[in-house]
Motif scaffolding. Structure first.
Motif, PDB file in Angstrom:
ATOM      1  N   GLU A  92    -125.486 117.844  25.591  1.00  0.00           N
ATOM      2  CA  GLU A  92    -125.888 119.129  25.006  1.00  0.00           C
ATOM      3  C   GLU A  92    -126.891 118.954  23.874  1.00  0.00           C
ATOM      4  O   GLU A  92    -127.732 119.831  23.632  1.00  0.00           O
ATOM      5  CB  GLU A  92    -124.657 119.899  24.506  1.00  0.00           C
ATOM      6  N   HIS A  93    -126.830 117.826  23.171  1.00  0.00           N
ATOM      7  CA  HIS A  93    -127.776 117.592  22.074  1.00  0.00           C
ATOM      8  C   HIS A  93    -129.194 117.399  22.626  1.00  0.00           C
ATOM      9  O   HIS A  93    -130.166 117.883  22.047  1.00  0.00           O
ATOM     10  CB  HIS A  93    -127.360 116.371  21.259  1.00  0.00           C
ATOM     11  N   ILE A  94    -129.307 116.708  23.746  1.00  0.00           N
ATOM     12  CA  ILE A  94    -130.613 116.540  24.385  1.00  0.00           C
ATOM     13  C   ILE A  94    -131.106 117.877  24.913  1.00  0.00           C
ATOM     14  O   ILE A  94    -132.280 118.249  24.727  1.00  0.00           O
ATOM     15  CB  ILE A  94    -130.526 115.506  25.524  1.00  0.00           C
ATOM     16  N   ASP A  95    -130.226 118.618  25.590  1.00  0.00           N
ATOM     17  CA  ASP A  95    -130.615 119.919  26.153  1.00  0.00           C
ATOM     18  C   ASP A  95    -131.092 120.875  25.068  1.00  0.00           C
ATOM     19  O   ASP A  95    -132.102 121.577  25.241  1.00  0.00           O
ATOM     20  CB  ASP A  95    -129.435 120.540  26.904  1.00  0.00           C
ATOM     21  N   GLN A  96    -130.389 120.912  23.944  1.00  0.00           N
ATOM     22  CA  GLN A  96    -130.778 121.797  22.847  1.00  0.00           C
ATOM     23  C   GLN A  96    -132.126 121.397  22.255  1.00  0.00           C
ATOM     24  O   GLN A  96    -132.964 122.252  21.937  1.00  0.00           O
ATOM     25  CB  GLN A  96    -129.695 121.781  21.769  1.00  0.00           C
ATOM     26  N   CYS A 147    -124.964 110.187  23.369  1.00  0.00           N
ATOM     27  CA  CYS A 147    -126.001 110.798  22.524  1.00  0.00           C
ATOM     28  C   CYS A 147    -125.349 111.507  21.355  1.00  0.00           C
ATOM     29  O   CYS A 147    -124.350 112.221  21.523  1.00  0.00           O
ATOM     30  CB  CYS A 147    -126.830 111.781  23.351  1.00  0.00           C
ATOM     31  N   MET A 148    -125.897 111.328  20.161  1.00  0.00           N
ATOM     32  CA  MET A 148    -125.386 112.007  18.973  1.00  0.00           C
ATOM     33  C   MET A 148    -126.543 112.334  18.035  1.00  0.00           C
ATOM     34  O   MET A 148    -127.563 111.627  18.022  1.00  0.00           O
ATOM     35  CB  MET A 148    -124.345 111.135  18.255  1.00  0.00           C
ATOM     36  N   PRO A 149    -126.422 113.405  17.260  1.00  0.00           N
ATOM     37  CA  PRO A 149    -127.473 113.734  16.293  1.00  0.00           C
ATOM     38  C   PRO A 149    -127.561 112.674  15.205  1.00  0.00           C
ATOM     39  O   PRO A 149    -126.568 112.024  14.872  1.00  0.00           O
ATOM     40  CB  PRO A 149    -127.018 115.084  15.723  1.00  0.00           C
TER      41      PRO A 149
END
Length: 295
Positions: free
Chosen positions: A102-106, A242-244
């Motif tokens: 979701e972090h990549i998608d956003q 994946c993480m911010p």
């Protein structure tokens, strides 16, 4: 001599690319155990780094982790045959799940460029190829020490559409321009820079840390994500994580920004510490006022 070396390496990698991943990993684990059993520089540096970074471990726990780390590093080397000779589809089929997608998608939906920071953890070659399939990607590239391998490595990294630029000032200018125009990039954030870095804490010790990621993020308003491809047990494939980035990653204070970068790397490493490349001499360069020697 370089020609002979390149032929030998290419032949070996080609043969390794034919071996199914489960068998390849078992073979790498056996060789890694042998490498660890010998009084090698790899073993020595791995144990020193783990003693510094994870003092809470007992001696037995540290030795077991060091042994597994050496085995995982051998796996990473053996996998290069699959990563460099395999088709994009065959390599992508090794991905069994994506945690934090979701972090990549956003980030993609925001229209901003993305800086993917992938430490020397798991399979960074797989991670780089995956993100190059999502959107235009421009990355820094340093030709290998064996010139005959350049076509293989550069070609494999660019085969999904990535653009490679030199690791010099002109290359950084091109990279910055690409990010400003909405492209993304992939960077190995835990490399010790030759110059232009600052000292910041990394696993409780000062480490000379790159400022490039933070400067690029500040100049281009790019989203910074930390990613890695975690090797699954028994050669079952990989899970992408994946993480911010830490919120201070683009701080104007370079030390605060570098500290944020290192904290983000640490967060990744703690999810799979055995898959980190602990034999890399991350603490080789010391602050001028520090007399302690690590290696």
């Amino acid at each position: 001599m370089d020609t002979v070396k390149s032929i030998v390496v290419k032949t070996l990698l080609r043969v390794l690319s034919w071996i199914p991943l489960p068998l390849l990993h078992r073979l790498a684990a056996m060789i890694g155990a042998l490498v660890y059993a010998l009084p090698t520089e790899t073993r020595r540096v791995t144990l020193i780094n783990l003693q510094r970074a994870m003092p809470e471990l007992s001696d037995n726990e540290r030795r077991r982790l060091a042994r597994r780390s050496v085995q995982e590093t051998i796996k990473a080397g053996f996998e290069l045959g699959h990563m460099w000779y395999g088709s994009v589809d065959s390599v992508m089929s090794l991905i069994k799940g994506i945690q934090g997608k979701e972090h990549i998608d956003q980030a993609l939906a925001s229209g901003r460029s993305i800086i993917y920071c992938s430490p020397h953890l798991g399979s960074w070659e797989l991670m780089g190829l995956y993100v190059s399939t999502l959107a235009p990607l421009t990355t820094l590239y340093k030709p290998p020490k064996i010139p005959g391998l350049n076509d293989l490595i550069a070609g494999s990294r660019a085969r999904a559409g990535a653009e490679l630029v030199a690791t010099d000032r002109a290359g950084v200018v091109k990279l910055t321009r690409a990010l400003q125009q909405g492209a993304s990039t992939g960077i190995l954030p835990d490399q010790q820079p030759r110059e232009g870095g600052v000292f910041a804490p990394f696993f409780g010790h000062q480490a000379y840390t790159m400022a490039l990621v933070s400067k690029l993020a500040a100049r281009t308003n790019a989203v910074v994500l930390f990613t890695f491809a975690k090797r699954l047990p028994a050669g079952a494939g990989f899970e992408l994580i994946c993480m911010p980035a830490d919120p201070d990653i683009a701080n104007n204070d370079t030390v605060l920004a570098a500290s944020a970068l290192n904290r983000s790397v640490e967060a990744c490493v703690r999810l799979a510490p055995e898959q980190y490349q602990w034999e890399y001499k991350r603490f080789r360069k010391r602050p001028a006022d520090e007399s302690e020697r690590f290696y």
